[in-house]
Design an enzyme around this catalytic site. Sequence first.
Site, PDB file in Angstrom:
ATOM      1  N   ARG A   1       9.859  18.117  19.036  1.00 58.60           N
ATOM      2  CA  ARG A   1       8.664  18.982  18.984  1.00 58.60           C
ATOM      3  C   ARG A   1       9.055  20.428  18.692  1.00 58.60           C
ATOM      4  NH1 ARG A   1       6.689  20.906  23.244  1.00 58.60           N
ATOM      5  NH2 ARG A   1       6.929  19.048  24.554  1.00 58.60           N
TER       6      ARG A   1
ATOM      7  N   TYR B   1     -11.358  30.389   2.782  1.00 59.85           N
ATOM      8  CA  TYR B   1     -11.392  28.944   2.976  1.00 59.85           C
ATOM      9  C   TYR B   1     -12.324  28.632   4.146  1.00 59.85           C
ATOM     10  CZ  TYR B   1      -9.818  24.202   3.666  1.00 59.85           C
ATOM     11  OH  TYR B   1      -9.775  22.848   3.807  1.00 59.85           O
TER      12      TYR B   1
ATOM     13  N   LYS C   1      -1.688  21.328  -0.531  1.00 53.24           N
ATOM     14  CA  LYS C   1      -2.179  21.608  -1.876  1.00 53.24           C
ATOM     15  C   LYS C   1      -1.013  21.646  -2.866  1.00 53.24           C
ATOM     16  CE  LYS C   1      -5.929  21.823   0.541  1.00 53.24           C
ATOM     17  NZ  LYS C   1      -6.510  23.058   1.035  1.00 53.24           N
TER      18      LYS C   1
ATOM     19  N   ASP D   1      -2.935  34.292   2.945  1.00 60.78           N
ATOM     20  CA  ASP D   1      -3.092  32.877   2.604  1.00 60.78           C
ATOM     21  C   ASP D   1      -2.882  32.785   1.095  1.00 60.78           C
ATOM     22  OD1 ASP D   1      -3.923  30.347   1.845  1.00 60.78           O
ATOM     23  OD2 ASP D   1      -5.654  30.303   3.202  1.00 60.78           O
TER      24      ASP D   1
END
Length: 378
Positions: free
Chosen positions: A51, A103, A201, A176
């Site tokens: 993790r 977004y 993407k 972003d």
Amino acid sequence: MTKPLHPETLAAQGPGRVSEPYKDIVPPIHASTTYERGAAGDYPGGRVYSRADNPSYDTAEALLAQLENAHAALLFASGQAAAATVFQALAPGDVALVPRNMYWAFRNWLLRAAAPWGLKVEFYENAAIDDLASKARALKPRLIWIETPANPTWDITDIAAAATIAREVGAVLAVDSTVATPLLTRPLELGAHLVMHSATKYLNGHSDVIAGALATAADDELWQRIKYLRSGSGAVLGPFEAWLLLRGMRTLHLRVAAACANALAIARRFEGHARLSHVLYPGLASHPQHAVAARQMHGGFGGMLSLRVKDGEEASKAFTARLKVFKRATSLGSVESLAEHRASVEGPGTLCPADLVRLSVGVEHLDDLLADIEQALG
Ligand SMILES: *Cc1c(COP(=O)(O)O)cnc(C)c1O
């Protein structure tokens, strides 16, 4: 001195780490969640529990850091997880200045999760640097967030100008850069502190992995907190997804170049079409921020564009319904071309014009894409 390698070479070689003992050209997948301790209680392999990190991330993170000219990069379970972690690293009461157009799912998270938790989320007009400057001076934000080109109208924000404002008011500037990719724009070189990608993407590019990433200019307190939050909140990527992501990244430069060329040709062909009121694409001279885009984007203007259909919402839905090569689906940045009536995907409260169709242009033959749009416009 040897010359630094070009991004294309770095991506293709991914980044050329040959592993022991078999001299694999492709890095192995490390499925183990846990690692053996030494007799003295130490960790001779340098890993404890997956993790916190996983060796399967190393190559993709190193490659992204190289492509962004960053100090380091971290993979996350999704783009949303990467972006949310930046805001979670702030403290309740802090002001975050974010763009009006961004977004949609992340804008929703800011309003539905970050604001109730105590962040003051304030909005500026994406392309109006004077609006950003006056709000930054008045509100003294801890964080300024940019999305450029921004969903779904592809407004361009001047990163270098925003970086000057961020420095003046003592804010962290985060970008972003999902749509620009590290090949077209490198925000850290323009003065930003953090870069975020939905790696779902372009970085992965095949519509088969959900992933996110952050890259930083410096290994500072904020980065240490972000690192802690990835492991502490547990928004980690699976090792198989990390491996697929790296495989996708190795052809990033080819896919992005092909998508940019197709998108520009489509924008040029359909600008002024009798059935369209607008073709929104930063590569067109008619785009209001074309000059800024030409300055901060290199090698292309991206694979995303939007068409506004003259006769309104029903006509734009009918246009999408007639497309055959473009598939009707959300998401972007993959090898296949996608189209969506954006306002109905975003739902109630959307800021997206009702007549707008968002196109994610893929790497198919240009003539097939042009013919498809032509027949669907009728
Ligand atoms: C898709 C996307 C996100 C969210 O990323 P996920 O990987 O879907 O969580 C954030 N920003 C932009 C610009 C995106 O396109």
